[in-house]
Design an enzyme around this catalytic site. Sequence first.
Site, PDB file in Angstrom:
ATOM      1  N   CYS A  77     -56.094  20.808   7.598  1.00  0.00           N
ATOM      2  CA  CYS A  77     -55.632  19.517   7.086  1.00  0.00           C
ATOM      3  C   CYS A  77     -55.330  18.560   8.243  1.00  0.00           C
ATOM      4  CB  CYS A  77     -54.460  19.705   6.129  1.00  0.00           C
ATOM      5  SG  CYS A  77     -54.159  18.282   5.065  1.00  0.00           S
ATOM      6  N   HIS A 172     -55.990  23.882   2.343  1.00  0.00           N
ATOM      7  CA  HIS A 172     -55.013  24.823   2.901  1.00  0.00           C
ATOM      8  C   HIS A 172     -55.416  26.250   2.524  1.00  0.00           C
ATOM      9  CE1 HIS A 172     -51.908  21.995   4.298  1.00  0.00           C
ATOM     10  NE2 HIS A 172     -52.447  21.215   3.389  1.00  0.00           N
ATOM     11  N   GLU A 174     -54.099  28.971   3.438  1.00  0.00           N
ATOM     12  CA  GLU A 174     -52.901  29.791   3.232  1.00  0.00           C
ATOM     13  C   GLU A 174     -52.287  29.586   1.857  1.00  0.00           C
ATOM     14  OE1 GLU A 174     -51.231  25.887   4.642  1.00  0.00           O
ATOM     15  OE2 GLU A 174     -53.067  27.047   4.949  1.00  0.00           O
TER      16      GLU A 174
END
Length: 191
Positions: A77, A172, A174
Amino acid sequence: MKIGIVDCGGANLNSIYYSLNRLGIDAVISSSKKELEKTDGLILPGVGSAGVVMNYLNSKKLDNFIFNTNKMTLGICIGMHILFDHSEENNTQCLGIISGQIKKFISPDLSIPQMGWNHIEGLNDYKDLSNYYYFANSFYSDNTSRAFGYSKYINKFTSIVQKDNYIGCQFHPEKSSLAGENFLKYFISQI
């Protein structure tokens, strides 16, 4: 193998740390060049603003280190945005590793930032990683020369870029469940 999660002065460091731990990867969170030099790969995390992140990296003398590293480096990002020449966010001069501008989404109809799941159409080496991932972004790149994945929100935008040892993802990993885990595994396989 050890991955260095670069403390860029933003947030989300622990989410990435725990995601790597679940994959059995040793990781360290640091803003120390000396400590990061001992790692096998780098991750530039993705929560914050371009101006804050670049000011922090400059203050820690990490801008030149990241620009000159031969380590596989993943920008997430904001971490992807700072790989480019310039971001409209805070009118920020970035690292200049990848040519292009980061622009702000503009729409009278759709909410900004884009928050939630969106599809990525991966190209070339990233074709098998085409899937839905979690996004949280108000800014985007329309770079085409280094694009390896595209998504659409307001307009078509680049969701994966790569130049040499630098990979950037607008989403993202994660926060993207199994798809994100597979993306991190791909990054790790390149080290």
